[in-house]
Scaffold this motif. Structure first.
Motif, PDB file in Angstrom:
ATOM      1  N   LEU A  79      -7.960   0.509  12.840  1.00 31.55           N
ATOM      2  CA  LEU A  79      -7.220   0.060  11.671  1.00 31.55           C
ATOM      3  C   LEU A  79      -5.766   0.461  11.881  1.00 31.55           C
ATOM      4  O   LEU A  79      -5.368   1.596  11.575  1.00 31.55           O
ATOM      5  CB  LEU A  79      -7.774   0.696  10.395  1.00 31.55           C
ATOM      6  N   PRO A  80      -4.933  -0.444  12.444  1.00 29.09           N
ATOM      7  CA  PRO A  80      -3.570  -0.072  12.817  1.00 29.09           C
ATOM      8  C   PRO A  80      -2.654   0.050  11.602  1.00 29.09           C
ATOM      9  O   PRO A  80      -2.555  -0.858  10.785  1.00 29.09           O
ATOM     10  CB  PRO A  80      -3.130  -1.231  13.724  1.00 29.09           C
ATOM     11  N   VAL A  81      -1.981   1.174  11.504  1.00 30.23           N
ATOM     12  CA  VAL A  81      -1.028   1.432  10.425  1.00 30.23           C
ATOM     13  C   VAL A  81       0.340   1.633  11.063  1.00 30.23           C
ATOM     14  O   VAL A  81       0.522   2.508  11.915  1.00 30.23           O
ATOM     15  CB  VAL A  81      -1.421   2.676   9.615  1.00 30.23           C
ATOM     16  N   GLY A 141       2.979   4.770   7.709  1.00 27.39           N
ATOM     17  CA  GLY A 141       2.240   4.149   6.616  1.00 27.39           C
ATOM     18  C   GLY A 141       2.864   4.332   5.254  1.00 27.39           C
ATOM     19  O   GLY A 141       2.230   4.059   4.226  1.00 27.39           O
ATOM     20  N   THR A 142       4.126   4.761   5.212  1.00 25.97           N
ATOM     21  CA  THR A 142       4.776   5.047   3.925  1.00 25.97           C
ATOM     22  C   THR A 142       5.522   3.855   3.333  1.00 25.97           C
ATOM     23  O   THR A 142       6.080   3.961   2.240  1.00 25.97           O
ATOM     24  CB  THR A 142       5.756   6.230   4.075  1.00 25.97           C
ATOM     25  N   ASN A 143       5.552   2.723   4.033  1.00 26.62           N
ATOM     26  CA  ASN A 143       6.201   1.527   3.489  1.00 26.62           C
ATOM     27  C   ASN A 143       5.459   1.072   2.237  1.00 26.62           C
ATOM     28  O   ASN A 143       4.225   1.070   2.197  1.00 26.62           O
ATOM     29  CB  ASN A 143       6.220   0.414   4.526  1.00 26.62           C
ATOM     30  N   VAL A 144       6.224   0.667   1.224  1.00 29.49           N
ATOM     31  CA  VAL A 144       5.664   0.366  -0.098  1.00 29.49           C
ATOM     32  C   VAL A 144       5.759  -1.124  -0.387  1.00 29.49           C
ATOM     33  O   VAL A 144       6.793  -1.757  -0.138  1.00 29.49           O
ATOM     34  CB  VAL A 144       6.413   1.149  -1.195  1.00 29.49           C
ATOM     35  N   ARG A 145       4.673  -1.673  -0.944  1.00 34.47           N
ATOM     36  CA  ARG A 145       4.653  -3.065  -1.376  1.00 34.47           C
ATOM     37  C   ARG A 145       4.125  -3.150  -2.807  1.00 34.47           C
ATOM     38  O   ARG A 145       3.346  -2.307  -3.247  1.00 34.47           O
ATOM     39  CB  ARG A 145       3.766  -3.924  -0.438  1.00 34.47           C
ATOM     40  N   ARG A 157       2.023   0.264  -3.937  1.00 33.57           N
ATOM     41  CA  ARG A 157       1.198   1.151  -3.126  1.00 33.57           C
ATOM     42  C   ARG A 157       1.818   1.253  -1.737  1.00 33.57           C
ATOM     43  O   ARG A 157       2.392   0.281  -1.231  1.00 33.57           O
ATOM     44  CB  ARG A 157      -0.239   0.616  -2.965  1.00 33.57           C
ATOM     45  N   THR A 158       1.667   2.409  -1.094  1.00 37.70           N
ATOM     46  CA  THR A 158       2.054   2.485   0.308  1.00 37.70           C
ATOM     47  C   THR A 158       0.989   1.781   1.136  1.00 37.70           C
ATOM     48  O   THR A 158      -0.172   1.633   0.709  1.00 37.70           O
ATOM     49  CB  THR A 158       2.184   3.939   0.793  1.00 37.70           C
ATOM     50  N   ASN A 159       1.366   1.372   2.324  1.00 38.56           N
ATOM     51  CA  ASN A 159       0.393   0.735   3.214  1.00 38.56           C
ATOM     52  C   ASN A 159      -0.778   1.671   3.505  1.00 38.56           C
ATOM     53  O   ASN A 159      -1.934   1.243   3.566  1.00 38.56           O
ATOM     54  CB  ASN A 159       1.069   0.311   4.515  1.00 38.56           C
ATOM     55  N   LEU A 160      -0.478   2.953   3.682  1.00 40.19           N
ATOM     56  CA  LEU A 160      -1.545   3.907   3.976  1.00 40.19           C
ATOM     57  C   LEU A 160      -2.487   4.058   2.782  1.00 40.19           C
ATOM     58  O   LEU A 160      -3.714   4.176   2.966  1.00 40.19           O
ATOM     59  CB  LEU A 160      -0.956   5.262   4.362  1.00 40.19           C
ATOM     60  N   GLN A 161      -1.948   4.040   1.572  1.00 40.72           N
ATOM     61  CA  GLN A 161      -2.803   4.083   0.391  1.00 40.72           C
ATOM     62  C   GLN A 161      -3.748   2.878   0.359  1.00 40.72           C
ATOM     63  O   GLN A 161      -4.940   3.020   0.033  1.00 40.72           O
ATOM     64  CB  GLN A 161      -1.952   4.106  -0.881  1.00 40.72           C
ATOM     65  N   ILE A 162      -3.235   1.714   0.696  1.00 38.71           N
ATOM     66  CA  ILE A 162      -4.068   0.506   0.713  1.00 38.71           C
ATOM     67  C   ILE A 162      -5.197   0.655   1.723  1.00 38.71           C
ATOM     68  O   ILE A 162      -6.368   0.365   1.430  1.00 38.71           O
ATOM     69  CB  ILE A 162      -3.219  -0.740   1.055  1.00 38.71           C
ATOM     70  N   VAL A 163      -4.877   1.123   2.918  1.00 40.37           N
ATOM     71  CA  VAL A 163      -5.891   1.252   3.962  1.00 40.37           C
ATOM     72  C   VAL A 163      -6.958   2.268   3.553  1.00 40.37           C
ATOM     73  O   VAL A 163      -8.159   2.029   3.728  1.00 40.37           O
ATOM     74  CB  VAL A 163      -5.237   1.637   5.304  1.00 40.37           C
ATOM     75  N   GLU A 168      -5.500   4.243  12.830  1.00 35.10           N
ATOM     76  CA  GLU A 168      -4.695   4.563  14.017  1.00 35.10           C
ATOM     77  C   GLU A 168      -3.234   4.234  13.721  1.00 35.10           C
ATOM     78  O   GLU A 168      -2.909   3.096  13.388  1.00 35.10           O
ATOM     79  CB  GLU A 168      -5.200   3.737  15.206  1.00 35.10           C
ATOM     80  N   PHE A 169      -2.365   5.218  13.823  1.00 35.09           N
ATOM     81  CA  PHE A 169      -0.938   4.992  13.603  1.00 35.09           C
ATOM     82  C   PHE A 169      -0.323   4.408  14.867  1.00 35.09           C
ATOM     83  O   PHE A 169      -0.537   4.927  15.967  1.00 35.09           O
ATOM     84  CB  PHE A 169      -0.247   6.292  13.202  1.00 35.09           C
TER      85      PHE A 169
END
Length: 350
Positions: free
Chosen positions: A213-215, A219-223, A256-262, A284-285
């Motif tokens: 699961l590539p982040v 993963g702190t970018n927010v949408r 949400r941050t991308n990491l929160q979504i994942v 996986e970052f």
């Protein structure tokens, strides 16, 4: 009878809009879609089973063909959604984005203008050309603030630059020729029937197949996440009540941050498919995307106060329903994974 032309009607947002329009008993909906990799025949078959729907396989970049289609359909509204939309693909191949998003928008505007110019006065007043765009044209926000209809354009990627160009054309055709154009800038959409190169379906399907699961980055970018059916409602309201020349920003109010979504996707899959849990072990970052905007957020107060639209879908419930849809619709996504995109990293040529 209300007649609609929906470009990109077999795509993600376009098909949700077509389903909504067809819920009107007297609607005639013509989807113009050349069925690129992001369109799905199953989606088209679902729409084709409904009375009032018709598909035309044509390229929106072809001015003569678009003019012929609009003249023959005689629509009350043209919804222009056909576009190349994936940032990573725009990094690898920007030319397709420039021609589809910029030239295609020019072709649709000219086709609509030719038709609209010959309408009787009353029909002219009621006609609308709704141009659907993205909040990515505004660039990147810091930790605070929101995009609004007056935010300056500052695109970062070939994708967002091409959409910015299309927005400028749409607004210019309204100011110069009087074509009754309404422009929408929306936040990140999610929901059923989204091509699995986008974050949520990519994470779901990669997890089901035991892939990484590539982040991007940390993963702190927010949408700001907007359910596609809420977006479709907003577009319909713009067609019915939007003022020509006006822009409406549409957001879900769910940052949400991308990491929160994942992590949330993993949590839901742990409950739905526990045999392979915990799915978070697959995270996986990876090296960040070039020109990756930090944060997007929408101030949707204008469309609320002027048109009475607010999002109905709770994000947590909507995400669960979206994941459940993918779990029960393998016949929809499996051919896409097998033939077009298996989950590999895109946007690496930069």
């Amino acid at each position: 009878m209300k007649r609609y032309v929906v470009t990109g009607g077999a795509g993600f947002i376009g098909s949700a809009l077509c389903h909504l329009l067809l819920s009107e008993s007297d609607a005639e909906v013509v989807a113009v879609d050349r069925m690129t990799y992001a369109a799905n025949q199953v989606t088209l078959d679902e729409l084709s089973s409904q009375a009032g729907f018709r598909h035309i396989d044509a390229d929106v970049r072809d001015v003569a063909r678009m003019t012929e289609i609009v003249q023959s359909v005689k629509p009350d509204v043209v919804f222009h959604l056909a576009a190349e939309t994936h940032v990573d693909r725009s990094i690898d191949g920007p030319a397709e984005f420039v021609t589809t998003n910029v030239v295609g928008t020019y072709a649709m505007l000219e086709a609509a203008r030719t038709y609209w110019s010959d309408l009787p006065d009353e029909a002219k007043q009621h006609f609308r050309f709704v141009h659907i765009s993205t909040d990515e044209v505004f660039g990147s926000l810091g930790a605070e603030g929101h995009f609004s209809e007056t935010t300056p354009y500052d695109p970062s990627s070939p994708y967002s630059a091409s959409k910015a160009g299309s927005d400028h054309l749409a607004r210019a055709w309204q100011r110069t020729y009087g074509l009754p154009v309404v422009v929408s800038n929306c936040s990140n959409n999610y929901g059923p029937r989204q091509f699995p190169e986008k974050l949520i379906p990519l994470m779901v399907l990669n997890a089901l197949e035991g892939k990484a699961l590539p982040v991007y980055g940390t993963g702190t970018n927010v949408r700001d996440w907007l359910h596609v059916e809420d977006h479709a409602r907003a577009l319909k309201m713009m067609a019915e009540h939007g003022v020509p020349g006006e822009v409406y920003c549409v957001g879900g109010g769910s940052e949400r941050t991308n990491l929160q979504i994942v992590h949330e996707v993993c949590r839901i899959l742990d409950a739905r498919r526990p045999e392979n849990a915990p799915y978070a072990d697959l995270i996986e970052f990876v090296t960040d995307r070039p020109g990756h905007d930090f944060r997007y957020a929408i101030d949707a107060s204008k469309i609320d106060t002027k048109l009475g639209w607010t999002p109905r879908q709770d994000f947590e419930a909507g995400l669960e329903e979206t994941i459940d849809w993918y779990l029960t619709h393998e016949a929809w996504w499996r051919p896409l994974r097998d033939k077009h995109y298996s989950g590999e990293r895109l946007g690496v040529k930069a």
